[in-house]
Design a protein around this motif. Structure first.
Motif, PDB file in Angstrom:
ATOM      1  N   TRP A  34       0.836  -1.199   0.000  1.00  0.00           N
ATOM      2  CA  TRP A  34       0.000   0.000   0.000  1.00  0.00           C
ATOM      3  C   TRP A  34       0.879   1.261   0.000  1.00  0.00           C
ATOM      4  CZ3 TRP A  34      -5.518   0.093   0.843  1.00  0.00           C
ATOM      5  CH2 TRP A  34      -6.063   1.368   0.942  1.00  0.00           C
ATOM      6  N   PHE A  35       1.951   1.249   0.812  1.00  0.00           N
ATOM      7  CA  PHE A  35       2.815   2.414   0.945  1.00  0.00           C
ATOM      8  C   PHE A  35       4.090   2.303   0.104  1.00  0.00           C
ATOM      9  CE2 PHE A  35       0.225   2.714   4.772  1.00  0.00           C
ATOM     10  CZ  PHE A  35      -0.180   4.037   4.676  1.00  0.00           C
ATOM     11  N   LEU A  36       4.071   1.503  -0.943  1.00  0.00           N
ATOM     12  CA  LEU A  36       5.224   1.352  -1.813  1.00  0.00           C
ATOM     13  C   LEU A  36       5.668   2.674  -2.435  1.00  0.00           C
ATOM     14  CD1 LEU A  36       7.269  -0.616  -3.058  1.00  0.00           C
ATOM     15  CD2 LEU A  36       5.656  -0.961  -4.929  1.00  0.00           C
ATOM     16  N   PRO A  37       4.777   3.542  -2.913  1.00  0.00           N
ATOM     17  CA  PRO A  37       5.249   4.832  -3.429  1.00  0.00           C
ATOM     18  C   PRO A  37       5.992   5.655  -2.371  1.00  0.00           C
ATOM     19  CG  PRO A  37       3.025   4.433  -4.200  1.00  0.00           C
ATOM     20  CD  PRO A  37       3.339   3.356  -3.198  1.00  0.00           C
ATOM     21  N   SER A  38       5.506   5.638  -1.146  1.00  0.00           N
ATOM     22  CA  SER A  38       6.190   6.386  -0.085  1.00  0.00           C
ATOM     23  C   SER A  38       7.550   5.773   0.222  1.00  0.00           C
ATOM     24  CB  SER A  38       5.343   6.386   1.184  1.00  0.00           C
ATOM     25  OG  SER A  38       4.125   7.028   0.958  1.00  0.00           O
ATOM     26  N   TRP A  63      -6.494   2.369  -8.022  1.00  0.00           N
ATOM     27  CA  TRP A  63      -5.282   1.885  -8.673  1.00  0.00           C
ATOM     28  C   TRP A  63      -4.657   2.967  -9.535  1.00  0.00           C
ATOM     29  CZ3 TRP A  63      -2.470  -2.182  -7.579  1.00  0.00           C
ATOM     30  CH2 TRP A  63      -3.065  -3.228  -6.876  1.00  0.00           C
ATOM     31  N   ILE A  64      -5.467   3.801 -10.163  1.00  0.00           N
ATOM     32  CA  ILE A  64      -4.940   4.849 -11.037  1.00  0.00           C
ATOM     33  C   ILE A  64      -4.151   5.865 -10.220  1.00  0.00           C
ATOM     34  CG2 ILE A  64      -5.592   6.723 -12.598  1.00  0.00           C
ATOM     35  CD1 ILE A  64      -7.997   4.967 -13.411  1.00  0.00           C
ATOM     36  N   ALA A  65      -4.708   6.318  -9.104  1.00  0.00           N
ATOM     37  CA  ALA A  65      -4.005   7.275  -8.245  1.00  0.00           C
ATOM     38  C   ALA A  65      -2.758   6.639  -7.638  1.00  0.00           C
ATOM     39  CB  ALA A  65      -4.940   7.781  -7.158  1.00  0.00           C
ATOM     40  N   TRP A  66      -2.848   5.374  -7.257  1.00  0.00           N
ATOM     41  CA  TRP A  66      -1.689   4.689  -6.680  1.00  0.00           C
ATOM     42  C   TRP A  66      -0.560   4.577  -7.706  1.00  0.00           C
ATOM     43  CZ3 TRP A  66       1.041   0.114  -7.386  1.00  0.00           C
ATOM     44  CH2 TRP A  66       1.837  -0.294  -6.325  1.00  0.00           C
ATOM     45  N   LEU A  67      -0.903   4.242  -8.942  1.00  0.00           N
ATOM     46  CA  LEU A  67       0.113   4.151  -9.996  1.00  0.00           C
ATOM     47  C   LEU A  67       0.709   5.520 -10.304  1.00  0.00           C
ATOM     48  CD1 LEU A  67      -1.443   1.528 -12.425  1.00  0.00           C
ATOM     49  CD2 LEU A  67       0.585   1.271 -11.006  1.00  0.00           C
ATOM     50  N   TRP A  72       5.353   9.157  -9.790  1.00  0.00           N
ATOM     51  CA  TRP A  72       5.899  10.382  -9.215  1.00  0.00           C
ATOM     52  C   TRP A  72       7.062  10.075  -8.275  1.00  0.00           C
ATOM     53  CZ3 TRP A  72       2.822  13.945  -5.369  1.00  0.00           C
ATOM     54  CH2 TRP A  72       3.524  15.112  -5.163  1.00  0.00           C
ATOM     55  N   ALA A  73       6.935   9.018  -7.499  1.00  0.00           N
ATOM     56  CA  ALA A  73       8.004   8.658  -6.563  1.00  0.00           C
ATOM     57  C   ALA A  73       9.254   8.193  -7.292  1.00  0.00           C
ATOM     58  CB  ALA A  73       7.514   7.565  -5.618  1.00  0.00           C
ATOM     59  N   ILE A  74       9.083   7.532  -8.432  1.00  0.00           N
ATOM     60  CA  ILE A  74      10.229   7.005  -9.163  1.00  0.00           C
ATOM     61  C   ILE A  74      10.888   8.073 -10.023  1.00  0.00           C
ATOM     62  CG2 ILE A  74      10.917   5.375 -10.958  1.00  0.00           C
ATOM     63  CD1 ILE A  74       8.791   3.480  -9.852  1.00  0.00           C
ATOM     64  N   THR A  75      10.098   8.914 -10.680  1.00  0.00           N
ATOM     65  CA  THR A  75      10.641   9.869 -11.656  1.00  0.00           C
ATOM     66  C   THR A  75      10.640  11.293 -11.146  1.00  0.00           C
ATOM     67  OG1 THR A  75       8.507  10.219 -12.686  1.00  0.00           O
ATOM     68  CG2 THR A  75       9.883   8.444 -13.580  1.00  0.00           C
TER      69      THR A  75
END
Length: 92
Positions: A34-38, A63-67, A72-75
């Protein structure tokens, strides 16, 4: 409808028979996903870590917002580099 009831009955039986170790590991895996982007924003040392972490709470439902948060977190720094490049090159 009968199939759904059978599925829910089987799921509730499996949940009740699960041991504590499985439930704890499932919970940790669920929250890590769930918190993978963070977590990725923290690993990549993004300046918008606080915003990503705050938006990550409700974004896990969609899922769209999570992706989008994952991207955003990666790039995060990549967009800054591209913007800086675009400002430096003259338009011909």
């Amino acid at each position: 409808m009968d199939t759904l009831n059978q599925f829910l009955t089987a799921l509730s039986k499996a949940w009740l028979q699960a041991d504590v170790l499985f439930l704890v590991s499932f919970g940790l895996f669920f929250f890590a996903l769930w918190f993978l982007p963070s977590l990725l924003a923290l690993a990549f040392n993004r300046q918008h870590l606080g915003k990503i972490a705050l938006l990550n709470i409700p974004a896990g439902v969609s899922w769209i917002a999570w992706l989008a948060l994952l991207v955003w977190a990666i790039t995060g720094k990549l967009s800054n580099k591209l913007a800086a490049k675009a400002r430096l090159k003259p338009v011909l």
